[in-house]
Motif scaffolding. Structure first.
Motif, PDB file in Angstrom:
ATOM      1  N   ARG A 247     -63.225 -23.445  19.015  1.00 46.76           N
ATOM      2  CA  ARG A 247     -63.256 -22.693  20.260  1.00 46.76           C
ATOM      3  C   ARG A 247     -62.619 -23.515  21.378  1.00 46.76           C
ATOM      4  O   ARG A 247     -62.990 -23.418  22.531  1.00 46.76           O
ATOM      5  CB  ARG A 247     -64.708 -22.324  20.619  1.00 46.76           C
TER       6      ARG A 247
ATOM      7  N   VAL B 236     -56.977 -16.411  24.704  1.00 46.94           N
ATOM      8  CA  VAL B 236     -57.681 -15.418  25.520  1.00 46.94           C
ATOM      9  C   VAL B 236     -56.853 -15.096  26.769  1.00 46.94           C
ATOM     10  O   VAL B 236     -56.698 -13.940  27.159  1.00 46.94           O
ATOM     11  CB  VAL B 236     -59.082 -15.939  25.909  1.00 46.94           C
TER      12      VAL B 236
ATOM     13  N   ALA C  63     -67.067 -14.240  22.697  1.00 45.77           N
ATOM     14  CA  ALA C  63     -66.556 -15.445  23.336  1.00 45.77           C
ATOM     15  C   ALA C  63     -67.724 -16.356  23.703  1.00 45.77           C
ATOM     16  O   ALA C  63     -68.876 -15.926  23.712  1.00 45.77           O
ATOM     17  CB  ALA C  63     -65.766 -15.062  24.580  1.00 45.77           C
TER      18      ALA C  63
END
Lengths: 554, 510
Positions: free
Chosen positions: A96, A104, B106
């Motif tokens: 991540r 993103v 997320a």
């Protein structure tokens, strides 16, 4: 200073920082000042040799940035880079990490109509099956829907076995509701079902429900166990052996706990196999500077996809027994085995079949989760761990430790129950369950083979067979010129490569450096999860990119 | 000997004050009841945790219908569920990667939900600025707290990090502090004055840390757990000034609030549509309740709001982490495990590490995130689900107010039991003044008087309450903590049992 840090700032302070960067002379070729830098690849956080990367702005004489927008220069913060827990600085989590944050951003830019050389961002960085279109198992979702809104139990469209299962789950919940806390260790009946599942899986080796702890995904269990294991300072500091490449949760947790990470390397030349001599080498070296107490194994491997042979597991157990190491077996991909001749063997089963000498002494914990296998239900954060041969006093400490989290999510516990106790032959949902499970697993198998096959057609990419799990981890050849350019901007070469690939193709991969790799080798991790037609396109795009990249830097 | 016996010294410090024994006791009693062993009661009333659904409170239908539709999207296409539920579920699924609640979200949470939570905070706080990038959704407020502690507590420094913590205070948070090897620096709430927080006491506590540890943060629980007091705006201002002056990071545990925004907005809209009845009821609520705040004069105000309203230099300097969760308040969805933290005025350089810190937990459970979303955006007037939603939430409020009044009356009428009027939260924390002979008896049993009381209350009356020792209490005082979020009939039965047990105990030991 990394660009990922900048992403957290308001545009106003961004300009400020960008100016600061130029004043510091740290700008790199091709990156202009101001907002432009937002779209440039983030530097690799705290990469070695970059002394500046972890300094706070204050120490560099820049004005203090603030979250508020009224322009008053603020007092120094209580919590700054210099005062915060130093162990946190060492924590990195590549899956991540900056590349995902950039992905993103790209998605947002696309949605805002910005022109890109690609139409969509494909996130092949994370083992998230549903995000890639995999369908959930109908039975599981029916039962969970019934548990969420029990009024539906009166509805005739739900099959009887789903209703029975929902009633059974609800009865074991406090106040007959998934909305109440469970015991910290997990719902009793779920732990009993898990124990029976393990017994069936392991050919009758007994399993005590008291040894089962339901966790918030496998990660929670892993971190909890490491917490329990780590102590001491200096040369008595706990060392934990992890494979290289490894899943970055391990390195992140060890860094946070201030433990010593002991690397043992998997043998890429032999399908990422684990070699006992290598274990011995790394252990012997580590004994010089720390107190090695635990050995982590990921089987099937993440990111490397190898499936351990029974023989190899026996060797590891003997090694752990001889060296007095606590074994942590990460077995979340236990249903994801694709290669002919490969089979999943649980550490527990092998341990018990090796006889009492081992079965009664070697301390082992095994992790499982609802996120992988054929169900791929990551969003529920369900999982369990089984602890074997653990000291009773330590168990009491473990109970305290898990109580701090109150309990794991109850819907995740319910789902775990369904996974370990799916529909049985003769029940109304059985046929459809088998059909769905088989379809998912065989599609994965097909995609594992396709990935290996296509990647190996590319000059400069070599990929080991994806025997199991959900990823390929091919080795890539990066031209000298590209390595040089990456180094000039303080980036790992494979991060540079993946960032370029993301910017040019929209494909989001995780660079091998995020998992660890033998020095001088470069890799990336790519999931095999996109639907087959999409995966084919994706693999071809990777191929084209690699060829172009090689040409550009040769 | 197992290699794990040489354990982390701090882990051994994680005392749970005989709680383990109580939990073993309840498991045994439940088992005995199941086997048909005769007891003076048929069921145990478990009011040990702030868990409304465990004691039989119903979840909000709107929340559960949405969850069901998200879990099994076929429900979106038929008409078993109200149309607004189906629309909401469809929208939420559209916001999940791959259209499934089975995918990861997320790190900060599903971006659209984080955004709506941020808007909710802003509305709640009278328009105070809230930035979605400063919000992290996690598997419960205890996770968020532990992650922030992890960053605040310097685990490598030679001087241990200190955190000012309330007494009484929530034991799980204190355990998290100890787990990291930090020092909880106790400050005492004033029981005689309704568990008020006095500034002199904060000064005293801070001074007491000198030479012991390096205090960096002040942990506040408002409304209090277990003590139920609600801080006034002025008190919050004073605390913020104190934190600013002494350079402390504020950790505001505000999990038992919610919906107060909802009420004020509701007021506006219902005026517009001239719903006189609803209007009257809302006015009453505005006056009397703020979600689980029910004291006559208590209005819940968030730390964030007060900080924003104080203006510079406070509003742009004082570092604040405010915690909220889906477990308490109107939702009462403890089992879904979801909460959030909003971070204010943090050094952007530190925020990067906070991101990484939360990353490794992967993400919060998606169903819990959806529940939070409903909390932030309940049905609106005109929506098909609105009337029933109002009915259910009103029922919860009425029950809470009824229960707390009943509990206060009952406890305060018993000799040896005094209960401060709670103003908020879901607990009462009555004080026990036991006869010397009872205290002596407890001592002989190796138990604190409050634990002794709880053990016997559980054994003899089938009521599972928690001893005050778990939360810390002023020396020589003893308390029990009881969750009051139960259906009214259960509350009556509970009070009957406690009254009869207590009367007997006082008689036996007088």
């Amino acid at each position: 200073m990394s660009a990922s840090r900048m992403q957290l700032l308001s545009p106003r302070s961004l300009l400020l920082l960008s100016r600061g960067r130029i004043e510091m002379g740290a700008q790199r070729p091709g990156s202009g000042p101001g907002v432009r830098s937002l779209t440039s690849p983030p530097l690799y956080p705290s990469s070695p040799g970059r002394a500046l990367s972890s300094l706070s702005a204050t120490r560099r004489g820049l004005p203090q940035e603030k979250m508020s927008e009224n322009g008053v220069v603020s007092r120094p913060k209580v919590l700054t880079i210099d005062t915060m827990n130093p162990t946190v600085k060492k924590v990195e989590y590549a899956v991540r990490g900056p590349i995902v944050q950039r992905a993103v951003e790209l998605e947002r830019e696309l949605s805002e109509g910005m022109k890109k050389p690609f139409a969509e961002v494909i996130k092949a960085n994370i083992g998230d099956a549903h995000a890639m279109g995999q369908q959930p198992i109908t039975f599981f979702r029916q039962v969970l829907a019934l548990c969420s809104y029990p009024e539906l139990l009166n509805d005739s469209t739900f099959p009887e076995d789903a209703k029975n299962r929902a009633r059974r789950i609800l009865q074991s919940c406090g106040g007959n509701s998934m909305g109440s806390y469970s015991a910290s260790q997990g719902i009793n009946s779920v732990r009993e079902d898990v124990a029976r599942y393990i017994e069936r899986r392991d050919g009758g080796v007994p399993c005590d429900p008291d040894d089962i702890y339901l966790t918030t995904g496998a990660s929670d269990g892993i971190v909890t166990m490491l917490k329990l294991l780590v102590c001491g300072e200096g040369s008595s500091c706990t060392g934990v052996m992890i494979s290289i490449p490894q899943y970055p949760l391990y390195s992140a947790a060890l860094a946070e706990l201030g433990a010593v990470q002991i690397n043992y390397y998997l043998n890429e030349e032999n399908c990422w196999s684990l070699d006992i001599n290598e274990l011995q080498r790394s252990l012997d070296e580590a004994r010089e500077y720390c107190n090695p107490r635990a050995l982590c194994i990921i089987n099937p491997g993440n990111p490397t996809g190898q499936v351990q042979s029974r023989e190899c597991i026996e060797d590891v157990i003997r090694f752990a027994a001889k060296e007095r190491l606590f074994l942590l077996a990460d077995e979340v991909y236990q249903d994801n085995v694709y290669a002919d001749g490969c089979q999943f063997h649980s550490f527990k089963k092998v341990l018990f079949e090796m006889g009492p000498e081992y079965a009664n002494t070697v301390e082992l914990v095994s992790f499982h989760s609802t996120s992988k296998c054929y169900m791929g239900e990551c969003g529920f954060r369900g999982g369990y761990m089984e602890i074997i041969n653990m000291d009773d006093e330590v168990k009491a400490q473990l109970s305290k430790l898990v109580s701090v989290r109150l309990c794991s999510p109850v819907p995740g516990q319910a789902l775990m129950d369904l996974v370990v106790n799916p529909p049985q032959p003769g029940e109304p949902s059985y046929d459809n369950f088998i059909k769905e499970r088989t379809a998912t697993l065989s599609a994965l198998e097909e995609k594992a083979k396709l990935t290996e096959q296509v990647l190996n057609t590319v000059h400069g990419i070599s990929c080991n067979p994806v025997q199991g799990a959900m990823y390929s981890f091919p080795r890539i050849t990066i031209p000298e010129k590209a390595i040089k350019e990456a180094e000039d901007i303080g980036q790992q070469p494979d991060m540079f490569y993946c960032m370029k690939m993301l910017e040019e193709t929209g494909i989001c991969l995780v660079p091998g450096s995020g998992f660890g790799q033998k020095e001088g080798t470069y890799h990336f991790r790519m999931t095999i999860l996109p639907p087959k037609d999409k995966l084919e396109i994706l693999l071809n795009k990777v191929k084209e990119f690699h060829q172009k990249f090689t040409l550009q830097y040769s | 000997m197992s290699m794990l016996q040489e354990n982390d010294p701090y882990m051994k410090d994680m005392k749970q004050v005989e709680t383990a024994a109580l939990f073993r006791q309840i498991i045994r009693i439940m088992e005995e009841l199941r086997q048909g062993v005769k007891k003076p009661y048929k069921e145990v009333i478990d009011v040990a945790s702030g868990d409304p659904q465990k004691t039989g409170m119903k979840p909000l239908s709107f929340v559960r219908q949405i969850l069901a539709a998200c879990l099994y999207p076929q429900l979106i296409n038929d008409n078993k569920l109200p149309v607004d539920v189906r629309q909401r579920a469809q929208r939420l699924l559209g916001e999940c990667p791959g259209g499934s609640v089975g995918s990861y979200s997320a790190t900060r949470g599903m971006p659209d939900i984080v955004h709506r939570v941020s808007e909710y905070i802003s509305r709640r706080d009278g328009g105070a600025w809230s930035n979605p990038e400063n919000i992290y959704i996690s598997p419960g407020s205890q996770w968020s707290l532990a992650n922030i502690f992890q960053i605040l507590v310097n685990t490598e420094a030679s001087t241990r990090t200190g955190i000012l913590t309330p007494v009484p205070g929530y034991n799980t948070s204190i355990l998290s502090i100890k787990e990291l090897g930090a020092v909880p620096v106790p400050y005492y709430l004033d029981e005689e004055q309704g568990w008020e927080l006095h500034m002199e006491e904060l000064h005293r506590a801070l001074a007491s840390a000198k030479g012991v540890c390096n205090p960096v943060a002040l942990y506040i629980i408002n409304p209090g757990n277990p003590s139920g007091q609600v801080q006034s705006r002025q008190s919050i201002q004073e605390v913020i000034q104190f934190a600013s002056e002494k350079r402390l990071f504020i950790l505001a545990d505000e999990v038992v609030l919610s919906k107060d925004y909802y009420l004020s907005k509701h007021k506006r809209q219902s005026t517009q549509i001239q719903q006189v009845n609803t209007w009257t009821y809302v006015c009453n609520f505005l006056k009397v309740y703020q979600d689980t705040v029910y004291g006559e004069k208590s209005e819940f105000v968030s730390y964030k709001r007060v900080l924003a309203e104080m203006g510079p230099p406070f509003s742009d300097t004082v570092e604040l982490a405010s915690f909220h969760s889906a477990s308490k308040g109107m939702l009462g969805e403890c089992g879904l495990r979801c909460g959030y933290v909003e971070l204010v005025n943090l050094d952007p350089a530190v925020m990067k590490y906070i991101y990484t810190q939360f990353s490794k937990d992967s993400c919060a459970p998606v169903l819990g995130q959806i529940a939070l979303d409903v909390m932030a955006n309940p049905p609106q007037p005109g929506d098909p689900s609105y009337p029933f939603y109002i009915e259910e939430t009103q029922h919860i409020r009425t029950t809470l107010v009824h229960n707390v009044n009943r509990a206060l009356t009952a406890f305060n009428s018993l000799p040896g039991l005094t209960c401060q009027p709670g103003e908020g939260g879901v607990f009462v924390f009555p004080r026990l003044d036991l006869p010397p002979r009872a205290i002596q008896k407890a001592k002989e049993a190796g138990l604190g008087p409050d634990t002794f009381y709880c053990v016997n209350l559980l054994e003899d009356a089938g009521v599972f309450a928690r001893p005050g020792a778990e939360y810390g209490q002023k020396e020589g005082t003893h308390h029990i903590r009881i969750c009051i979020m139960t259906p009214p009939d259960i509350m009556e039965e509970l009070l009957r049992r406690v009254t009869s047990f207590h009367t007997q105990l006082m008689k036996d030991f007088s």
